[in-house]
Design an enzyme around this catalytic site. Structure first.
Site, mmCIF file in Angstrom:
data_model
loop_
_atom_site.group_PDB
_atom_site.id
_atom_site.type_symbol
_atom_site.label_atom_id
_atom_site.label_comp_id
_atom_site.label_asym_id
_atom_site.label_seq_id
_atom_site.Cartn_x
_atom_site.Cartn_y
_atom_site.Cartn_z
ATOM 1 N N GLY A 112 19.397 36.965 47.933
ATOM 2 C CA GLY A 112 19.945 36.232 46.713
ATOM 3 C C GLY A 112 21.189 35.250 47.147
ATOM 4 C CG ASN A 125 26.040 39.870 36.265
ATOM 5 O OD1 ASN A 125 26.955 40.523 36.452
ATOM 6 N ND2 ASN A 125 25.912 38.571 36.249
ATOM 7 C CE LYS A 166 30.884 41.741 36.448
ATOM 8 N NZ LYS A 166 30.244 41.668 37.766
ATOM 9 C CG ASN A 215 28.564 40.650 33.197
ATOM 10 O OD1 ASN A 215 29.558 39.968 33.458
ATOM 11 N ND2 ASN A 215 27.939 41.381 34.118
ATOM 12 C CG ASN A 271 34.367 33.043 32.889
ATOM 13 O OD1 ASN A 271 33.133 32.604 32.574
ATOM 14 N ND2 ASN A 271 34.321 33.718 34.180
ATOM 15 C CG ASN A 289 33.500 31.505 37.866
ATOM 16 O OD1 ASN A 289 33.258 30.525 38.567
ATOM 17 N ND2 ASN A 289 32.825 32.535 37.750
ATOM 18 C CD GLU A 330 21.262 38.228 36.164
ATOM 19 O OE1 GLU A 330 20.901 39.067 36.897
ATOM 20 O OE2 GLU A 330 22.514 37.697 36.061
#
Length: 306
Positions: free
Chosen positions: A7, A103, A185, A189, A203, A253, A268
């Site tokens: 990936g 993630n 995490k 997210n 962000n 970002n 996702e």
């Protein structure tokens, strides 16, 4: 160490580039032929605030060309983990470690079923990157990476990996509570990805506006409640502050989910906010904000996925 990254999107390429710069033998394995061709022809270009750097490393679309690896890092989207596990199975040597830095929930479990739990390590990273085009990525925020054994405990191999990562400019520590790492995490997210994907903001702007800040607070509070009801001992007491810190550290970002929406790709969402909704339903905990964010992102997907 021979390291294969399955990936080679923004994050996979960032890790691959940094590790190759540090002298490791790195292979990027990805299905995106144009990206692989650009890296093979011109190297991987890392763009940061200081300069553009071209890095030579191996890149291929064919797993058969790679051979056995010492370390396999999984950076595919959560919905592609099963396929990545089958690919990783063909790269295993006697002592290969397979590390997921993906993630969402469920990735380590999927890998363990195919590869064996003893081989699997899990981790989280606060590093950030944006894919600019074939063979080019922009370095985003910098932050710590944590890794741990899926089976629990810390092994000498994990400490070796942490040392290699840190030497490559990816500060890494070994953590004994891998499950809590993944949940921590996930909650971060939950507070950033869907909101940025729906609004188109980077962000750093998530916490700058009263409206999005309140969305973060509500979504994160639901996720914390679900995690604690699931028996997870969360490493931080207040994840609203954690989200604020990560958003500031990666302020320029564009989240991975925003990048997916921008490029009209599947997101996702089911493994992030949707995972909180599903767990909340099993536990009898209401998650209306995460359910709304999930439905909105899935609605947005339907405008471009046919």
């Amino acid at each position: 160490m021979k390291i294969v990254i399955i990936g080679a999107g923004a994050m996979g390429s960032l890790f691959g580039g940094r590790l190759a710069q540090a002298g490791e033998e790195v292979w990027l394995l990805d299905v995106w032929e144009e990206h692989v061709a650009a890296i093979r022809a011109h190297g991987l270009t890392l763009v940061d605030t200081a300069a553009e750097t071209s890095i030579r490393l191996n890149a291929t679309t064919q797993a058969d060309a790679v051979g056995q690896a010492d370390l396999v890092i999984i950076f595919v989207k959560a919905y592609a983990t099963q396929a990545a596990a089958r690919t990783a199975a063909g790269l295993l040597g006697p002592a290969t470690t397979v590390l997921t830095l993906q993630n969402g929930l469920g990735n380590a479990e999927t890998l363990a079923k195919v590869l064996g739990a003893e081989r699997v390590a899990v981790g989280t990273t606060a590093m950030g990157a944006t894919l600019l085009g074939p063979g080019r990525i922009k370095c985003g925020g910098h932050g710590p990476t944590h890794i741990g054994s899926f089976s629990g405990g810390a092994t000498p191999r994990l400490h070796d990996i942490a040392t290699i990562f840190t030497r490559a400019g990816i500060p890494t520590v070994v953590d004994n509570n891998a499950n809590a790492l993944v949940w921590g995490k996930l909650i971060i997210n939950v507070g950033i990805n869907a909101i940025t994907a729906l609004t188109g903001i980077p962000n750093g702007q998530v916490m700058a506006n009263a409206e999005t800040r309140e969305l973060v607070r509500l979504a994160v509070a639901e996720a914390e409640a679900v995690a604690r009801a699931s028996g997870i001992s969360l490493p931080a007491a207040d994840y609203f502050d954690q989200v604020a810190a990560v958003a500031q550290a990666t302020r320029d970002n564009r989240s991975s989910m925003l990048q997916d929406v921008t490029h009209r790709r599947r997101t996702e969402i089911d493994a992030i906010n949707g995972a909180i909704v599903a767990a909340g339903q099993r536990l009898g905990i209401p998650t209306p904000v995460n359910e709304t964010l999930t439905l909105l992102v899935k609605t947005l997907e339907k405008t471009y996925l046919v």
